[in-house]
Design an enzyme around this catalytic site. Structure first.
Site, PDB file in Angstrom:
ATOM      1  N   HIS A  32      97.353  72.232 -20.150  1.00 31.83           N
ATOM      2  CA  HIS A  32      97.399  73.092 -21.332  1.00 31.83           C
ATOM      3  C   HIS A  32      96.245  72.725 -22.250  1.00 31.83           C
ATOM      4  CE1 HIS A  32      98.980  75.148 -24.888  1.00 31.83           C
ATOM      5  NE2 HIS A  32      99.681  75.842 -24.028  1.00 31.83           N
TER       6      HIS A  32
ATOM      7  N   ASP B 290     105.421  77.357 -17.961  1.00 34.31           N
ATOM      8  CA  ASP B 290     105.475  78.240 -16.800  1.00 34.31           C
ATOM      9  C   ASP B 290     105.882  77.539 -15.506  1.00 34.31           C
ATOM     10  OD1 ASP B 290     104.710  80.564 -18.158  1.00 34.31           O
ATOM     11  OD2 ASP B 290     102.627  79.916 -18.165  1.00 34.31           O
TER      12      ASP B 290
HETATM   13  N1  CMC Z   1      95.158  71.743 -11.866  1.00 29.75           N
HETATM   14  C1  CMC Z   1      94.100  70.942 -11.584  1.00 29.75           C
HETATM   15  N2  CMC Z   1      93.177  70.574 -12.486  1.00 29.75           N
HETATM   16  C2  CMC Z   1      93.306  71.045 -13.734  1.00 29.75           C
HETATM   17  C3  CMC Z   1      94.373  71.888 -14.101  1.00 29.75           C
HETATM   18  C4  CMC Z   1      95.326  72.231 -13.116  1.00 29.75           C
HETATM   19  N3  CMC Z   1      96.351  73.033 -13.408  1.00 29.75           N
HETATM   20  N4  CMC Z   1      94.264  72.216 -15.405  1.00 29.75           N
HETATM   21  C5  CMC Z   1      93.152  71.614 -15.849  1.00 29.75           C
HETATM   22  N5  CMC Z   1      92.574  70.897 -14.848  1.00 29.75           N
HETATM   23  C6  CMC Z   1      91.375  70.047 -14.941  1.00 29.75           C
HETATM   24  C7  CMC Z   1      90.126  70.914 -15.024  1.00 29.75           C
HETATM   25  O1  CMC Z   1      89.584  71.131 -13.730  1.00 29.75           O
HETATM   26  C8  CMC Z   1      89.221  70.083 -15.906  1.00 29.75           C
HETATM   27  O2  CMC Z   1      88.665  69.052 -15.103  1.00 29.75           O
HETATM   28  P1  CMC Z   1      87.174  68.496 -15.445  1.00 29.75           P
HETATM   29  O3  CMC Z   1      87.263  67.914 -16.823  1.00 29.75           O
HETATM   30  O4  CMC Z   1      86.923  67.491 -14.362  1.00 29.75           O
HETATM   31  O5  CMC Z   1      86.270  69.689 -15.392  1.00 29.75           O
HETATM   32  C9  CMC Z   1      90.176  69.418 -16.893  1.00 29.75           C
HETATM   33  O6  CMC Z   1      91.453  69.365 -16.208  1.00 29.75           O
HETATM   34  C10 CMC Z   1      90.355  70.198 -18.201  1.00 29.75           C
HETATM   35  O7  CMC Z   1      90.688  71.519 -17.874  1.00 29.75           O
HETATM   36  P2  CMC Z   1      90.103  72.810 -18.591  1.00 29.75           P
HETATM   37  O8  CMC Z   1      90.223  73.989 -17.678  1.00 29.75           O
HETATM   38  O9  CMC Z   1      88.730  72.495 -19.126  1.00 29.75           O
HETATM   39  O10 CMC Z   1      91.103  72.938 -19.812  1.00 29.75           O
HETATM   40  P3  CMC Z   1      91.413  74.227 -20.633  1.00 29.75           P
HETATM   41  O11 CMC Z   1      92.036  73.749 -21.890  1.00 29.75           O
HETATM   42  O12 CMC Z   1      90.209  75.092 -20.741  1.00 29.75           O
HETATM   43  O13 CMC Z   1      92.496  75.031 -19.736  1.00 29.75           O
HETATM   44  C11 CMC Z   1      94.510  75.785 -18.818  1.00 29.75           C
HETATM   45  C12 CMC Z   1      93.853  75.006 -19.952  1.00 29.75           C
HETATM   46  C13 CMC Z   1      95.991  76.022 -19.153  1.00 29.75           C
HETATM   47  C14 CMC Z   1      93.855  77.167 -18.679  1.00 29.75           C
HETATM   48  C15 CMC Z   1      94.386  75.007 -17.496  1.00 29.75           C
HETATM   49  O14 CMC Z   1      95.043  73.758 -17.613  1.00 29.75           O
HETATM   50  C16 CMC Z   1      94.927  75.782 -16.301  1.00 29.75           C
HETATM   51  O15 CMC Z   1      94.198  76.596 -15.720  1.00 29.75           O
HETATM   52  N6  CMC Z   1      96.215  75.543 -15.892  1.00 29.75           N
HETATM   53  C17 CMC Z   1      96.830  76.309 -14.839  1.00 29.75           C
HETATM   54  C18 CMC Z   1      97.282  77.661 -15.380  1.00 29.75           C
HETATM   55  C19 CMC Z   1      98.508  77.538 -16.263  1.00 29.75           C
HETATM   56  O16 CMC Z   1      99.478  76.883 -15.932  1.00 29.75           O
HETATM   57  N7  CMC Z   1      98.486  78.268 -17.399  1.00 29.75           N
HETATM   58  C20 CMC Z   1      99.608  78.344 -18.331  1.00 29.75           C
HETATM   59  C21 CMC Z   1      99.340  77.702 -19.649  1.00 29.75           C
HETATM   60  S1  CMC Z   1     100.808  77.526 -20.669  1.00 29.75           S
HETATM   61  C22 CMC Z   1     101.402  79.116 -20.969  1.00 29.75           C
HETATM   62  C23 CMC Z   1     100.409  80.071 -21.532  1.00 29.75           C
HETATM   63  O17 CMC Z   1      99.488  79.701 -22.280  1.00 29.75           O
HETATM   64  O18 CMC Z   1     100.516  81.245 -21.272  1.00 29.75           O
END
Ligand code: CMC
Length: 428
Positions: free
Chosen positions: A306, A363
């Site tokens: 998140h 989720d």
């Molecule tokens: N699985 C594997 N690696 C992950 C994941 C994951 N689910 N989430 C983040 N990472 C890694 C990402 O690759 C990055 O690594 P690095 O620093 O080496 O590049 C690091 O963790 C930080 O991730 P980010 O994508 O830069 O973080 P963000 O804040 O931009 O994204 C997020 C947040 C929710 C989009 C992301 O964690 C994600 O895609 N999660 C899976 C989708 C998900 O479950 N979404 C629901 C969110 S809660 C309900 C809602 O908001 O609707």
């Protein structure tokens, strides 16, 4: 003047930027005059360090895993309150008295029907249309029906539109489901609770009476509470941005629904369950964890991670507990729940997830329970949209009432070509 932050920029020009303090949470540096004084913008794609507005609705402490609505912890609201009560709280700042709650619930129930002409829109969609596609279209189309409350500067008009949206979303979502399975629409029954009525419109059929199961009703209501609002997330920011131009609320909520649909946001509940189905049995988990860690593989653990929570999402805690309660009460089980629990356990002991502070989010478990209740995966995000509507309209109202409100207009770091002369076709 209170505290300020010093910035040296633009040829050693020294600037004092005011620091603003909220009731709780990080202070913010007020950069509103930055461009006028330095000719420079700030650069923050993804808004990782930018507060885009002032809000008194929802507070999140991502490090501690805290979520408060108007000061009340989400765990307490989920345990003791109802979705109607939380809706009133978000819209009106305070928990309702008994009379206020019954008046509010009655008002909402009076708006549950859709204009009959709107019902005919459904027939224009393919039967296999995704419910979110239908939701975007039908909610946007509401704009064409309610000219009597279109003055967004009038608080009374805003209130009526808000009530209409909250009341009609269950009818719209249930009709999207009915259309996809080829069953007749079930009209609202205002003698039932908000959630009971939704369950009946979704799972009831005209051929026989439908009895609302109180365990399912309570679980569903709790799921709605868990999704009601979540501060300035992508879809809420979309609603605010759309609303900042003065667009009507139905169009703004349709914009929010479109944004919520994405798998990184509300679409993650559908994606998480599909992922658990793909994993299948616990012995396959290590393979998927390895894929999630592999930089060259686009696969991510859906329902994990998140932007704000760097701790367990408090909504996931309640959701996991709700799955157990419903399974115990209904005497059902789902092997995917065991797979999910094992996946969580393995991920949370893996250095990759520990270092990046990736925990289950709301989720991760919601799909398991929605599936047990009987919803197809394609409906999951539509249910999220239904519940989030109250947060969206509360945030939209807060924005329109804010005297400092301006049209949202971010700037950019331009990296395209500099000015050049047009070349006629024959000379290119
Ligand atoms: N699985 C594997 N690696 C992950 C994941 C994951 N689910 N989430 C983040 N990472 C890694 C990402 O690759 C990055 O690594 P690095 O620093 O080496 O590049 C690091 O963790 C930080 O991730 P980010 O994508 O830069 O973080 P963000 O804040 O931009 O994204 C997020 C947040 C929710 C989009 C992301 O964690 C994600 O895609 N999660 C899976 C989708 C998900 O479950 N979404 C629901 C969110 S809660 C309900 C809602 O908001 O609707």
């Amino acid at each position: 003047m209170g505290e300020s932050a010093k910035l040296v920029a633009g040829g050693n020009k020294e600037l004092d930027l005011p620091i603003l303090t909220g009731t709780v949470g990080p202070d913010v540096i007020d950069i509103r005059k930055l461009y006028a004084q330095t000719g420079m913008f700030t650069f923050d794609p993804g808004f990782t360090s930018t507060a885009a507005c002032e809000s008194a609705l929802t507070y999140i402490d991502g490090d501690e895993g805290v979520l408060l609505h108007r000061g009340y912890p989400i765990g307490q609201l989920a345990e003791h309150s109802s979705f109607m009560e939380v809706s009133y709280l978000l819209l009106n700042n305070e928990l309702p008295s008994k009379t206020e709650l019954s008046d509010f619930s009655r008002t909402i129930s009076r708006h549950t029907m859709l204009h009959e002409q709107l019902m005919s829109f459904y027939g224009g969609f393919r039967r296999d249309a995704h419910p979110m596609a239908i939701m975007c279209g039908v909610v946007g189309a509401l704009s064409a029906f309610y000219h009597d409350s279109s003055d967004i500067a009038d608080p009374q008009h805003r209130k009526i539109s808000s009530h209409r949206l909250i009341a009609k979303m269950p009818t719209i979502a249930a009709a999207a489901y009915k259309y996809s399975v080829g069953q007749p629409f079930v009209y609202p029954d205002n003698s039932l609770s908000y959630t009971g009525n939704f369950l009946r419109m979704t799972f009831g059929v005209p051929a026989e009476p439908y009895e609302v199961n109180p365990i399912v009703e309570r679980a569903m209501d709790r799921i709605f509470i868990l999704h009601a609002d979540h501060e300035q997330n992508a879809s809420t920011s979309t609603v605010r941005l759309a609303g900042s131009s003065g667009a009507n609320p139905f169009a703004c909520i349709a914009a929010g629904i479109a944004c919520l649909w994405g798998p990184a946001h509300g679409g993650a509940n559908e994606a998480a369950l599909n992922m658990l189905k793909e994993i299948g049995t616990p012995d396959k988990i290590p393979h998927y964890i390895a894929r999630a860690k592999d930089k060259n593989d686009p696969f991510r653990l859906m329902g994990f991670g998140h932007r704000v929570y760097k701790n367990y999402d408090p909504r996931a805690t309640v959701m996991q507990k709700t799955v157990r309660e419903v399974f115990d009460s209904l005497k059902v089980s789902d092997p995917l729940f065991e797979t999910a629990l094992r996946l969580e356990e393995l991920a949370l002991s893996d250095p990759y997830f520990i270092e990046k502070k990736l925990f289950p989010n709301v989720d991760f478990y919601s799909g398991i329970i929605l599936s047990a209740i009987g919803f197809p995966t394609t409906m999951f995000t539509a249910l999220f949209a239904l519940a989030r509507t109250v947060g969206w309209v509360a945030q939209w109202n807060e924005m329109i009432s804010d005297p400092n409100q301006k049209i949202g207009r971010p700037r950019q770091l331009y990296t395209g070509p500099t000015e050049r002369d047009y070349l006629p076709l024959g000379k290119r």
